[in-house]
Scaffold this active site. Structure first.
Site, PDB file in Angstrom:
ATOM      1  N   THR A 469      11.255  35.275 -10.558  1.00 25.70           N
ATOM      2  CA  THR A 469      11.051  33.856 -10.271  1.00 25.70           C
ATOM      3  C   THR A 469      11.684  32.951 -11.304  1.00 25.70           C
ATOM      4  O   THR A 469      11.938  31.785 -11.030  1.00 25.70           O
ATOM      5  CB  THR A 469       9.546  33.560 -10.258  1.00 25.70           C
ATOM      6  OG1 THR A 469       8.993  34.066 -11.480  1.00 25.70           O
ATOM      7  CG2 THR A 469       8.860  34.238  -9.091  1.00 25.70           C
ATOM      8  N   ALA A 511       3.367  29.906 -13.634  1.00 26.85           N
ATOM      9  CA  ALA A 511       3.865  28.717 -14.342  1.00 26.85           C
ATOM     10  C   ALA A 511       2.704  27.830 -14.791  1.00 26.85           C
ATOM     11  O   ALA A 511       2.675  27.340 -15.923  1.00 26.85           O
ATOM     12  CB  ALA A 511       4.818  27.928 -13.440  1.00 26.85           C
ATOM     13  N   THR A 635      15.589  27.021 -10.655  1.00 23.89           N
ATOM     14  CA  THR A 635      14.743  28.157 -10.270  1.00 23.89           C
ATOM     15  C   THR A 635      13.685  27.704  -9.255  1.00 23.89           C
ATOM     16  O   THR A 635      13.298  28.470  -8.379  1.00 23.89           O
ATOM     17  CB  THR A 635      14.074  28.816 -11.497  1.00 23.89           C
ATOM     18  OG1 THR A 635      13.366  27.819 -12.234  1.00 23.89           O
ATOM     19  CG2 THR A 635      15.107  29.474 -12.384  1.00 23.89           C
ATOM     20  N   GLN A 639      13.052  29.325  -5.558  1.00 17.46           N
ATOM     21  CA  GLN A 639      11.765  29.808  -5.072  1.00 17.46           C
ATOM     22  C   GLN A 639      11.495  29.300  -3.663  1.00 17.46           C
ATOM     23  O   GLN A 639      11.077  30.044  -2.781  1.00 17.46           O
ATOM     24  CB  GLN A 639      10.628  29.337  -5.996  1.00 17.46           C
ATOM     25  CG  GLN A 639      10.480  30.185  -7.224  1.00 17.46           C
ATOM     26  CD  GLN A 639      10.187  31.617  -6.860  1.00 17.46           C
ATOM     27  OE1 GLN A 639       9.160  31.943  -6.305  1.00 17.46           O
ATOM     28  NE2 GLN A 639      11.135  32.487  -7.141  1.00 17.46           N
ATOM     29  N   GLU A 706       4.745  30.601  -3.420  1.00 14.68           N
ATOM     30  CA  GLU A 706       4.306  30.990  -2.081  1.00 14.68           C
ATOM     31  C   GLU A 706       4.413  29.911  -1.013  1.00 14.68           C
ATOM     32  O   GLU A 706       4.536  30.204   0.163  1.00 14.68           O
ATOM     33  CB  GLU A 706       2.873  31.542  -2.174  1.00 14.68           C
ATOM     34  CG  GLU A 706       2.893  32.879  -2.889  1.00 14.68           C
ATOM     35  CD  GLU A 706       1.545  33.401  -3.335  1.00 14.68           C
ATOM     36  OE1 GLU A 706       0.958  34.182  -2.597  1.00 14.68           O
ATOM     37  OE2 GLU A 706       1.087  33.029  -4.437  1.00 14.68           O
TER      38      GLU A 706
END
Ligand code: MOS
Length: 739
Positions: A469, A511, A635, A639, A706
């Site tokens: 990730t 995170a 990033t 994701q 997600e």
């Protein structure tokens, strides 16, 4: 502070990864290592009467054939660690029972992988089959049961009065939606290398895992040894998606094999075994009832879920959670029931619950919109929840209206005709659909440590994981900012259970959990450096009050000054190797009691359906998200894009078939279990709306691992309906369902 957080920096580990220098668990070379192959059952339930191991044992290079006959006995028969999320019901060769097809029943260890695999084929297993084993969902669901709770939440909820709400409605839509068995397929399969010390008391494992701390705890409990006698190493993960969030049978089995042969043992699952004892997204059957008044306001909403689980463990796909919080509706109920089967234990799969549940809910809302003759986006706006309808709490932040607005504009939603089946382009029917995306904002306690090295660089460590990730990158950014040092002088490390503890990288919480700990540890180090500058006898800043000094660009200077002062290098140099360390813990407070915390987004999809052939293409998707701050724009974008790609897979391709006679997966390969390839993916436009949320955590970040998959399958299904007038309620939307 410098301003690295938020920048679209390339991954710090990118070069190592593309050059093959990033070691994944199975790639570690351990001296004296031998190889294990896992053998799995071929019946759905019963007993093993005998495993004839003689031929296998006689093969050259074979060191051991381990079955329930000769496996080391484990404390509590191997059931000492079955607490989800990380500890699960496993198959550790402690008895001769078989609970599902594909269950581990033996391990063969040899000096080479090829010899182990060849010998494994020589095992002869005689079973006593249980004719009562249940492998057909239709049969299992006839006696559903209430799991009582789902990871601490009630399985059922009710507010208001559904029957009354139905009476108030001018339109009621009721339908059943199903989602198939889906399997995670990270590029890196599950893999474990296990090694005991000479006394057989201390265990070191290289493990492909989303939770080194969970893997350590599970192994310690399984073998009845102290947690600090177990070291779990995992500096890189080649994708997790939930399957690596738990410590499954193969991890402990590798350690059992290593103890058995007295050598380090490597056990890598092959691709077919990835469809085995390592979890899957269970099949769900979801009943939706949605009623609305003439103004489109929902008067009743019911979401009832039946999902399959294993005879070994209750695991619930929490698909109705999303219906509890997404729309304002006074009369509402949700239920979760399980159908117990002789199958492998299901598990977390990217956005467990929200991915499958948002398909059903967001299709039902679309169907109701069609009945009401109201634009689907407009219907959602009319039912927007300004506060959490379940808890009554205010949202810590919610930018859903803005996501809808920006998404509709970028997509060109106003060009969508209300009537389905009216757009065409040659042989293609064209359709536009949309859906809401959402995922909870989670955070757990984490700790981090900073050490200043003699060369003036900082080493920051946290026992977290990078699933691919970008954790390594974003934490380096957070640390560099907090330390006032350039990125090139900060090294961030993770993936070693001896480092300060971090939670499982699941629930999109890494995170949000790790960055506050890293920041706090770095701020503590900052204070130490400033202190050093005013106490070091050789420092030009000696005796200055701390609040008159500032740290930036690797220098401690009088506040406001652009030159002078002391460099961090010089300060560290004068310590002559004496260690300078700082650490900190950071944990959530009571904010979840005061706020409902979720990320939201809006997904818009255009599809083309070949009229004669039923082929569905998805030329473009627009996804707009309110997810707080992003630690790294690049990033973060990746994701969300990856989540959307998986959403297209969920919509159109992914489905594991289980043989209803014997419970065996019949398409257990990547040739027959279809995931999207590049040619299946059109334009993906990912946008973020600005969202400042001071409540979720110190850096204001919401998890983004997600949410990207949520809403996508519904948006595609709704677009297929809009193109064709055909409603497909059973995923995946394959061409046979459209011709
Ligand atoms: Mo995620 S399915 O919580 O690893």
């Amino acid at each position: 502070m410098t301003n690295l957080v938020g920048q679209a920096l390339a991954r710090v580990d990118g070069r190592d990864k593309v050059c093959g220098r990033a070691p994944y668990a199975a790639e570690v070379e351990v001296a004296g290592m031998v190889h294990a192959v896992l053998l799995t059952s071929t019946i759905a339930g019963g007993r093993i009467e005998q495993i004839d191991t003689r031929a296998a044992q006689a093969e050259p290079g074979v060191l051991a054939v381990i079955t329930a006959r000769n496996a080391m006995p484990l404390p509590d028969k191997g059931r000492a660690a079955i607490q989800p999320p990380t500890g699960r019901a496993r198959s550790l060769l402690q008895d001769d029972s078989v609970s599902y097809n594909g269950e581990p029943i033996a391990i063969v260890v040899a000096d080479t992988l090829e010899r182990a695999a060849a010998a494994a084929r020589l095992l002869r297993v005689r079973y006593a089959e249980d004719p009562q084993a249940v492998v057909a969902f239709e049969r299992a669901k006839a006696s559903p049961y209430d799991p009582g709770q789902i990871l601490g939440k009630p399985s059922d909820t009710r507010r208001g009065n559904i029957a009354e709400g139905m009476r108030e409605a001018v339109q009621v839509h009721e339908a059943v939606y199903t989602t198939p068995i889906e399997h995670h397929h990270p590029m890196e399969p599950h893999a474990t290398i296990a090694q005991w010390d000479a006394a057989g008391e201390r265990l070191t494992v290289h493990d492909a895992t989303q939770a080194i701390s969970g893997s350590r705890e599970t192994l310690a409990k399984t073998f009845g040894i102290a947690p600090d006698h177990v070291v779990v190493l995992c500096p890189f993960v080649g994708g997790g998606f939930g399957c690596k969030g738990s410590s499954w049978s193969h991890v402990a089995l590798a350690a059992m094999a290593a103890r058995h042969v007295g050598r380090p043992v490597k056990l890598v699952l092959d691709r077919t075994q990835m469809f085995g004892p390592v979890g899957h997204r269970p099949h769900t059957e979801q009943t939706l009832i949605v009623g609305a008044g003439a103004d489109g306001r929902f008067t009743a909403l019911h979401h009832g879920v039946v999902s399959e689980t294993s005879v070994m463990e209750d695991w619930t796909e929490p698909s109705a959670l999303v219906s509890r919080m997404l729309y304002a509706c006074a009369n509402q109920s949700t239920t979760h029931r399980l159908a117990r089967m002789n199958i492998a234990v299901p598990t977390f799969t990217r956005a467990p619950g929200e991915a499958s549940g948002s398909f059903a809910l967001e299709c039902a809302v679309d169907e109701l919109a069609a009945r009401l003759g109201i634009d689907p986006l407009d219907l959602r706006l009319r039912n927007h929840a300004d506060k959490d309808p379940e808890s009554g709490l205010p949202f810590s932040s919610k930018s859903l209206r803005e996501c809808y607005r920006v998404g509709a504009e970028r997509f060109g939603w106003q060009r969508r005709p209300l009537q389905a089946g009216t757009l065409r382009d040659g042989p293609w029917r064209v359709g536009m659909g949309m859906a809401t995306a959402t995922y909870p904002t989670n955070r757990s306690a984490a700790e981090a440590r900073v050490r200043m090295m003699a060369d003036g660089t900082a080493l920051v460590q946290c026992g977290s994981q990078d699933l691919g990730t970008g954790t390594l990158t974003v934490m380096a950014q957070v640390a560099a900012d907090a330390l006032g040092m350039p990125l090139s002088r900060v090294r961030f490390e993770l993936g070693d259970s001896r480092m300060p503890k971090a939670p499982v990288s699941g629930g999109s919480q890494t995170a949000a959990s790790v960055s506050p700990a890293v920041q706090a540890a770095c701020m503590a180090m900052r204070a130490k450096l400033v202190d050093l500058a005013r106490t070091d006898p050789q420092s030009s800043l000696r005796g200055r009050p701390a609040d008159e000094l500032a740290l930036a660009d690797g220098w401690v200077r009088p506040a406001g000054a652009e030159s002078g002062g002391e460099s961090v290098n010089a300060l560290i140099g004068r310590l002559q190797g004496a260690p300078l360390e700082a650490s900190a813990q950071s944990a959530p407070g009571d904010e979840k009691k005061r706020f409902s915390m979720h990320a939201f987004g809006a997904v818009f999809a255009e599809v083309r359906v070949d009229e004669a052939l039923g082929i569905v293409r998805v030329p473009r998707i627009v996804g707009v998200y309110g997810v707080g701050n992003r630690l790294n724009e690049k990033t973060a974008h990746s994701q969300l894009m990856g989540g959307i790609v998986w959403g297209v897979g969920m919509a159109l391709f992914e489905e594991t078939w289980r043989d209803a006679r014997n419970g065996r997966y019949v398409n257990a390969s990547l040739a027959e279990y279809h995931v999207p390839v590049n040619a299946d993916i059109g334009g993906i436009d990912v946008q973020f709306v600005p969202e400042d949320d001071p409540h979720v955590n110190p850096l204001g970040v919401k998890g983004i691992g997600e949410i990207g998959i949520t809403g996508v399958a519904a948006a595609v299904a709704n677009a297929v309906y809009h193109a064709t007038g055909r409603r497909v309620r059973d995923l995946p939307i394959t061409l046979d369902k459209l011709i």
